[in-house]
Structure formats: structure tokens, C-alpha cells
Design a protein around this motif. Sequence first.
Motif, PDB file in Angstrom:
ATOM      1  N   TYR A 154       3.731 -19.413 -12.955  1.00  0.00           N
ATOM      2  CA  TYR A 154       2.632 -20.329 -13.029  1.00  0.00           C
ATOM      3  C   TYR A 154       2.512 -20.998 -14.397  1.00  0.00           C
ATOM      4  O   TYR A 154       1.778 -22.112 -14.620  1.00  0.00           O
ATOM      5  N   TRP A 172      -3.767 -17.039 -17.417  1.00  0.00           N
ATOM      6  CA  TRP A 172      -3.873 -17.648 -16.290  1.00  0.00           C
ATOM      7  C   TRP A 172      -5.355 -18.068 -16.282  1.00  0.00           C
ATOM      8  O   TRP A 172      -6.267 -17.218 -16.332  1.00  0.00           O
ATOM      9  N   GLN A 173      -5.798 -19.021 -16.117  1.00  0.00           N
ATOM     10  CA  GLN A 173      -7.217 -19.827 -16.106  1.00  0.00           C
ATOM     11  C   GLN A 173      -8.017 -19.030 -17.060  1.00  0.00           C
ATOM     12  O   GLN A 173      -9.190 -18.753 -16.884  1.00  0.00           O
ATOM     13  N   GLU A 174      -7.571 -18.746 -18.174  1.00  0.00           N
ATOM     14  CA  GLU A 174      -8.329 -18.252 -19.402  1.00  0.00           C
ATOM     15  C   GLU A 174      -9.475 -19.395 -19.745  1.00  0.00           C
ATOM     16  O   GLU A 174     -10.420 -19.201 -20.082  1.00  0.00           O
ATOM     17  N   HIS A 175      -8.826 -20.770 -19.817  1.00  0.00           N
ATOM     18  CA  HIS A 175      -9.832 -21.779 -20.117  1.00  0.00           C
ATOM     19  C   HIS A 175      -9.851 -22.535 -18.840  1.00  0.00           C
ATOM     20  O   HIS A 175      -9.382 -23.591 -18.311  1.00  0.00           O
ATOM     21  N   GLN A 176     -10.783 -22.150 -17.754  1.00  0.00           N
ATOM     22  CA  GLN A 176     -11.185 -22.935 -16.881  1.00  0.00           C
ATOM     23  C   GLN A 176     -11.986 -24.197 -16.841  1.00  0.00           C
ATOM     24  O   GLN A 176     -12.655 -24.199 -17.598  1.00  0.00           O
ATOM     25  N   GLU A 177     -11.655 -25.136 -16.094  1.00  0.00           N
ATOM     26  CA  GLU A 177     -12.091 -26.347 -15.796  1.00  0.00           C
ATOM     27  C   GLU A 177     -13.574 -26.285 -15.434  1.00  0.00           C
ATOM     28  O   GLU A 177     -13.993 -25.373 -14.423  1.00  0.00           O
ATOM     29  N   CYS A 195     -16.824 -26.810 -13.025  1.00  0.00           N
ATOM     30  CA  CYS A 195     -16.952 -26.959 -11.465  1.00  0.00           C
ATOM     31  C   CYS A 195     -16.956 -28.562 -11.292  1.00  0.00           C
ATOM     32  O   CYS A 195     -17.959 -29.132 -12.126  1.00  0.00           O
ATOM     33  N   PRO A 197      -8.356 -31.026 -11.190  1.00  0.00           N
ATOM     34  CA  PRO A 197      -7.211 -29.824 -11.315  1.00  0.00           C
ATOM     35  C   PRO A 197      -6.622 -29.854 -12.822  1.00  0.00           C
ATOM     36  O   PRO A 197      -6.335 -31.110 -13.158  1.00  0.00           O
ATOM     37  N   ALA A 198      -6.389 -28.885 -13.391  1.00  0.00           N
ATOM     38  CA  ALA A 198      -5.618 -28.960 -14.665  1.00  0.00           C
ATOM     39  C   ALA A 198      -4.312 -29.465 -14.289  1.00  0.00           C
ATOM     40  O   ALA A 198      -3.688 -28.909 -13.051  1.00  0.00           O
TER      41      ALA A 198
END
Length: 209
Positions: free
Chosen positions: A154, A185-190, A192, A196-197
Motif C-alpha cells: 500500500y 496507513w491512513q495516519e493522516h486521513q483526508e 470527509c 481520495p489521496a
Amino acid sequence: MNRQRLVVGISGASGFIYGVRLLELLADLDIESHLIISRAALLTMAHETDYKLADVTALASHYHRADDIAAGIASGSFRCLGMVVAPCSMRTLAEIATGTSSGLIARAADVTLKERRTLVLMARETPLTLAHLRNMSAVTDMGGIIAPPVPAFYARPQSLVQMVDHSLGRVLDLFGLDAGVAHRWQEHQEPCGSEPAREGGGTVAITAD
């Protein structure tokens, strides 16, 4: 003890680069490293890399011969964070699992376990026999951690170095050390509703069966 210490064993499994790169990362973190290289690992070094023994030992704070069972790291009184064997061969795994210390790597690992410190074995073999699995189970029962260097796709690694660094970054996490090389993984999520990143020009898509 002013500096934190970590014992690093390099055994004869394929993947000599894991031990070398670990030493580099520990130096960057100002961690005092105590290195042991098995005789079999020297053969692997010659087959897999262009390194000479002097090149590798120069990366460590201290180097101990594999047959020097009188070294300070062979004693429980030697204070350290723990030990990593990178890579860990099935023979070294078996010695640790059975408490058969024929050399300093297995002895230092045995000391790590008996002192209830963190022991991480980057086991390198596939497929695994029942003997391998039982030895892994035995080490786990004793408090050790089996951490095969499994690539995280990923993260979209672009080089062998990135794949090696991610595995080592996750190993260092087990000691509470952050080398800044593990893709999380997804530590800094966008937020809502955001796009998408994107990495490498494409959308990261993960599907499940």
C-alpha cells in the motif's frame, strides 16, 4: 547508561541488507548499537552485497565476534532496550527456541528473553516447515516477537531501499523508536468528502474479496 543501546545480530539468512540498514538507522537515531555477525552471515554478505566486514562493523558503535561468549552483551547485567536479529536464519531461530547457545547471537538472545526485554527476530525463510513454525511458536511463548520482513505494497515502494526501510521502521516501532521511514496507513486521513489521496499520480484503491 547515557545512551540507549540495542543489540543487533546478523545471521546467515538471505537479507544481509536488513542488518546493514538497521545499523544506519540506529546511528541516525543516536542509539548505541552492539553488532554480532555470524560466520554464515559473512558468506551471505559476500554473495548478496559488495560490503566488506570492515565496512559493516564501522557502522556499529561496538562489534563483538560471534564466538566471544564472554562479551558484555552475553550477560543479563548489560542494560539495553533489547535485541534484533536481522535477518534471522532458521538455525539461529532453532537455537534461540531451544536455548541452545552455540554462539554469541543465540546467547545474547537468550539473555534478552530471560531479562524480559524485547527480542525481535526478522525470520527469513519460505515455505515454512512444521519445525520452523514450532520454533517460532516457542519463541513467541517466551516473549519474543517474530517479525518477517513483509513488504507493505500500500506504500507503493519504488525501490528495494524503501521496502527494506519500511520493514525496519516497523521493527523499530516495537522499541518505541521512530526512524521516520515507515509509511503509516491512513495516519493522516483526508477530511470527509475530500478527494481520495493520490500517490504516484494514481488513486490508491484497495479491494477485498
